[in-house]
Design an enzyme around this catalytic site. Structure first.
Site, PDB file in Angstrom:
ATOM      1  N   ARG A  45      -2.889  -3.519  -8.403  1.00  0.00           N
ATOM      2  CA  ARG A  45      -2.637  -4.875  -7.915  1.00  0.00           C
ATOM      3  C   ARG A  45      -2.708  -5.844  -9.092  1.00  0.00           C
ATOM      4  NH1 ARG A  45      -5.659  -7.412  -2.733  1.00  0.00           N
ATOM      5  NH2 ARG A  45      -4.223  -5.936  -1.809  1.00  0.00           N
ATOM      6  N   LYS A  69      -9.276   5.476   4.072  1.00  0.00           N
ATOM      7  CA  LYS A  69      -7.899   5.738   4.507  1.00  0.00           C
ATOM      8  C   LYS A  69      -7.590   7.228   4.387  1.00  0.00           C
ATOM      9  CE  LYS A  69      -5.456   2.345   2.920  1.00  0.00           C
ATOM     10  NZ  LYS A  69      -4.517   1.443   2.223  1.00  0.00           N
ATOM     11  N   LYS A  81      -8.519   2.322  -7.122  1.00  0.00           N
ATOM     12  CA  LYS A  81      -7.686   1.119  -7.208  1.00  0.00           C
ATOM     13  C   LYS A  81      -7.741   0.597  -8.636  1.00  0.00           C
ATOM     14  CE  LYS A  81      -5.224  -1.372  -4.371  1.00  0.00           C
ATOM     15  NZ  LYS A  81      -4.409  -0.851  -3.268  1.00  0.00           N
ATOM     16  N   ASP A 116       1.241  -2.114  -5.757  1.00  0.00           N
ATOM     17  CA  ASP A 116       0.489  -2.861  -4.748  1.00  0.00           C
ATOM     18  C   ASP A 116       0.911  -4.324  -4.919  1.00  0.00           C
ATOM     19  OD1 ASP A 116      -1.439  -2.874  -2.571  1.00  0.00           O
ATOM     20  OD2 ASP A 116      -2.728  -4.003  -3.899  1.00  0.00           O
ATOM     21  N   ALA A 233       0.114  -9.886   4.437  1.00  0.00           N
ATOM     22  CA  ALA A 233       0.132 -10.585   3.138  1.00  0.00           C
ATOM     23  C   ALA A 233      -1.091 -10.107   2.355  1.00  0.00           C
ATOM     24  CB  ALA A 233       0.138 -12.088   3.376  1.00  0.00           C
ATOM     25  N   ALA A 255      -2.061  -5.490   5.654  1.00  0.00           N
ATOM     26  CA  ALA A 255      -2.897  -6.012   4.570  1.00  0.00           C
ATOM     27  C   ALA A 255      -4.211  -5.242   4.501  1.00  0.00           C
ATOM     28  CB  ALA A 255      -3.160  -7.495   4.782  1.00  0.00           C
ATOM     29  N   ASN A 256      -4.721  -5.074   3.293  1.00  0.00           N
ATOM     30  CA  ASN A 256      -6.027  -4.446   3.113  1.00  0.00           C
ATOM     31  C   ASN A 256      -7.115  -5.499   3.289  1.00  0.00           C
ATOM     32  OD1 ASN A 256      -5.526  -1.622   2.236  1.00  0.00           O
ATOM     33  ND2 ASN A 256      -4.333  -2.629   0.639  1.00  0.00           N
TER      34      ASN A 256
HETATM   35  P1  NAI Z   1       4.488  -7.865  -1.155  1.00  0.00           P
HETATM   36  O1  NAI Z   1       3.893  -8.476  -2.381  1.00  0.00           O
HETATM   37  O2  NAI Z   1       5.858  -7.283  -1.230  1.00  0.00           O
HETATM   38  O3  NAI Z   1       4.515  -8.924   0.054  1.00  0.00           O
HETATM   39  C1  NAI Z   1       3.469  -9.774   0.356  1.00  0.00           C
HETATM   40  C2  NAI Z   1       4.120 -11.056   0.884  1.00  0.00           C
HETATM   41  O4  NAI Z   1       3.090 -11.914   1.387  1.00  0.00           O
HETATM   42  C3  NAI Z   1       4.868 -11.849  -0.191  1.00  0.00           C
HETATM   43  O5  NAI Z   1       6.192 -12.098   0.235  1.00  0.00           O
HETATM   44  C4  NAI Z   1       4.067 -13.143  -0.313  1.00  0.00           C
HETATM   45  O6  NAI Z   1       4.856 -14.264  -0.636  1.00  0.00           O
HETATM   46  C5  NAI Z   1       3.447 -13.254   1.077  1.00  0.00           C
HETATM   47  N1  NAI Z   1       2.277 -14.107   1.185  1.00  0.00           N
HETATM   48  C6  NAI Z   1       1.332 -14.396   0.259  1.00  0.00           C
HETATM   49  N2  NAI Z   1       0.428 -15.255   0.785  1.00  0.00           N
HETATM   50  C7  NAI Z   1       0.807 -15.502   2.061  1.00  0.00           C
HETATM   51  C8  NAI Z   1       0.280 -16.287   3.114  1.00  0.00           C
HETATM   52  N3  NAI Z   1      -0.830 -17.022   2.968  1.00  0.00           N
HETATM   53  N4  NAI Z   1       0.911 -16.296   4.316  1.00  0.00           N
HETATM   54  C9  NAI Z   1       2.052 -15.573   4.492  1.00  0.00           C
HETATM   55  N5  NAI Z   1       2.595 -14.802   3.524  1.00  0.00           N
HETATM   56  C10 NAI Z   1       1.974 -14.761   2.325  1.00  0.00           C
HETATM   57  O7  NAI Z   1       3.425  -6.790  -0.665  1.00  0.00           O
HETATM   58  P2  NAI Z   1       3.668  -5.579   0.326  1.00  0.00           P
HETATM   59  O8  NAI Z   1       3.935  -4.346  -0.437  1.00  0.00           O
HETATM   60  O9  NAI Z   1       4.591  -5.997   1.413  1.00  0.00           O
HETATM   61  O10 NAI Z   1       2.207  -5.405   0.947  1.00  0.00           O
HETATM   62  C11 NAI Z   1       1.727  -6.287   1.939  1.00  0.00           C
HETATM   63  C12 NAI Z   1       0.264  -5.952   2.221  1.00  0.00           C
HETATM   64  O11 NAI Z   1       0.189  -4.597   2.664  1.00  0.00           O
HETATM   65  C13 NAI Z   1      -0.646  -6.055   0.999  1.00  0.00           C
HETATM   66  O12 NAI Z   1      -1.910  -6.527   1.398  1.00  0.00           O
HETATM   67  C14 NAI Z   1      -0.761  -4.620   0.505  1.00  0.00           C
HETATM   68  O13 NAI Z   1      -1.996  -4.378  -0.155  1.00  0.00           O
HETATM   69  C15 NAI Z   1      -0.725  -3.879   1.825  1.00  0.00           C
HETATM   70  N6  NAI Z   1      -0.267  -2.515   1.681  1.00  0.00           N
HETATM   71  C16 NAI Z   1       0.964  -2.265   1.134  1.00  0.00           C
HETATM   72  C17 NAI Z   1       1.398  -0.959   0.972  1.00  0.00           C
HETATM   73  C18 NAI Z   1       2.750  -0.627   0.403  1.00  0.00           C
HETATM   74  O14 NAI Z   1       3.101   0.541   0.390  1.00  0.00           O
HETATM   75  N7  NAI Z   1       3.524  -1.598  -0.052  1.00  0.00           N
HETATM   76  C19 NAI Z   1       0.545   0.179   1.357  1.00  0.00           C
HETATM   77  C20 NAI Z   1      -0.694  -0.207   2.001  1.00  0.00           C
HETATM   78  C21 NAI Z   1      -1.083  -1.513   2.120  1.00  0.00           C
END
Ligand code: NAI
Length: 345
Positions: A45, A69, A81, A116, A233, A255-256
């Site tokens: 991350r 997990k 991590k 991440d 997010a 989200a984690n």
């Molecule tokens: P990403 O970075 O592609 O998307 C996150 C989105 O959240 C971004 O578009 C950002 O602008 C938005 N965001 C930030 N603050 C916000 C707020 N206050 N309100 C609304 N939106 C907000 O990340 P991704 O890959 O989609 O992951 C999303 C979540 O899922 C993260 O917490 C990540 O740790 C978790 N996750 C992701 C995995 C993956 O394979 N991509 C696997 C397991 C968990």
């Protein structure tokens, strides 16, 4: 503060701080559980952390979450991590990620990592110039499997709390329309759900709107008249303040560390809101990494995703029988499974 004194320290096996001043890299890697024959897994991350303590908190909590997990998915991997502190200027970005790759390489394969929050597939390609120990670059994309896993969680929650066996007409609010959130929206809309979403990023909002998502202002989404709220997010968005406004009866997202503090789990239980524990709902990314490491195919990954539904039923039933929160029930099951894997601890 060092790791041993940190409130989130949980006898983590290894915590490393690494710096490469030439490119400005400062990072931490934590391996929560380390087993001889199997690597520990977790994404990398990158964030503008306000303090070193907040980076330490993230790396300790997120790596522990990865162990949970893994245990809940029936996989043998320890949790891990990496966090990169601060977003570098564009011209240094590839150099920084090569340096991250060198740090990963130094751990000799004990740590395998991939994308991440804040880290793109291009960044992982740059890491791969310096290490072979990257995951999530196989044929099964982690964000796709994560979105599919959240669908399993949403279906389980809708069945258990809303008595709905189909998602047509179910109202879902997705907080964060990034890689996972957008794909989740597409999957939900394909099943006839009505989807609202929020994101501070204009490009993400317009891609989601094009997919049929109704865009809501950031501060309003959780308070809409929803059946299901899906945090996709960053962590910590379920707090005393936000849950007071919540109208959804189910929470299930990717989200984690969604709960700002453990006691929020009990507050949700008291309010009769079913919280689907994040480290089960978002296990799809780990399943994608495991599939790559073990050369498994899509059918294996589908089976692993389906198994999450049975695990969730077990969690809901334990929570109901013991009158505890679903987060406490899930943690209890995860710790028992970890103790079985690591009896010496
Ligand atoms: P990403 O970075 O592609 O998307 C996150 C989105 O959240 C971004 O578009 C950002 O602008 C938005 N965001 C930030 N603050 C916000 C707020 N206050 N309100 C609304 N939106 C907000 O990340 P991704 O890959 O989609 O992951 C999303 C979540 O899922 C993260 O917490 C990540 O740790 C978790 N996750 C992701 C995995 C993956 O394979 N991509 C696997 C397991 C968990």
């Amino acid at each position: 503060m060092n790791a041993f004194e940190h409130p989130d320290f949980d006898d983590h096996a290894l915590v490393v701080e690494h710096t490469e001043p030439d490119c400005g890299l400062r990072m931490m890697i934590a391996l929560h559980r380390m087993r001889d024959a199997t690597p520990s897994l977790g994404g990398t991350r990158m964030l503008n952390y306000e303090t070193t303590e907040s980076a330490m908190r993230d790396v300790l909590r997120l790596s522990r979450g990865m162990s949970y997990k893994s245990a809940m998915t029936g996989l043998p991997y320890g949790g891990a991590k990496a966090v990169v502190m601060g977003v570098p200027p564009t011209q240094l970005r590839s150099q920084v990620f090569e340096a991250v790759g060198r740090a990963v390489e130094m751990l000799g394969g004990r740590f395998r990592t991939g994308v991440d929050v804040g880290v793109s597939p291009d960044d992982v390609s740059n890491m791969a110039h310096a290490t072979t120990f990257v995951v999530g670059t196989g044929p099964l994309p982690p964000a796709e499997l994560t979105a599919q896993g959240v669908m399993v969680a949403i279906r389980a929650g809708a069945r258990y709390r809303l008595n709905r066996s189909a998602l047509a007409g179910v109202r879902v609010g997705i907080q964060g329309l990034g890689k996972v959130g957008l794909r989740l929206a597409q999957l939900l809309i394909a099943e006839g759900a009505e989807v609202w979403g929020s994101d501070p990023d204009a490009e993400s909002r317009s891609s989601a709107a094009a997919a049929g998502v109704r865009i809501s202002p950031l501060k309003d989404l959780h308070a809409l008249d929803l059946d299901i709220f899906s945090p996709c997010a960053l962590g910590g968005t379920l707090s005393t303040t936000t849950i007071a406004d919540l109208r959804a009866r189910v929470i299930a997202g990717s989200a984690n560390n969604q709960l700002q503090a453990p006691e929020i789990g009990e507050r949700l239980q008291q309010r009769d809101v079913l919280y689907v524990p994040d480290f089960i709902a978002n296990a799809g990314g780990l399943i994608a990494a495991a599939a790559q490491l073990e050369s498994r195919d899509a059918a294996w990954a589908d089976r692993k995703l389906d198994e999450l539904a049975a695990t969730l039923d077990q969690v809901f039933q334990l929570a109901n029988a013991e009158e505890i929160s679903t987060s406490a029930a899930a943690e209890r099951i995860a710790r028992t499974r970890l103790d079985d894997l690591d009896p010496a601890r």
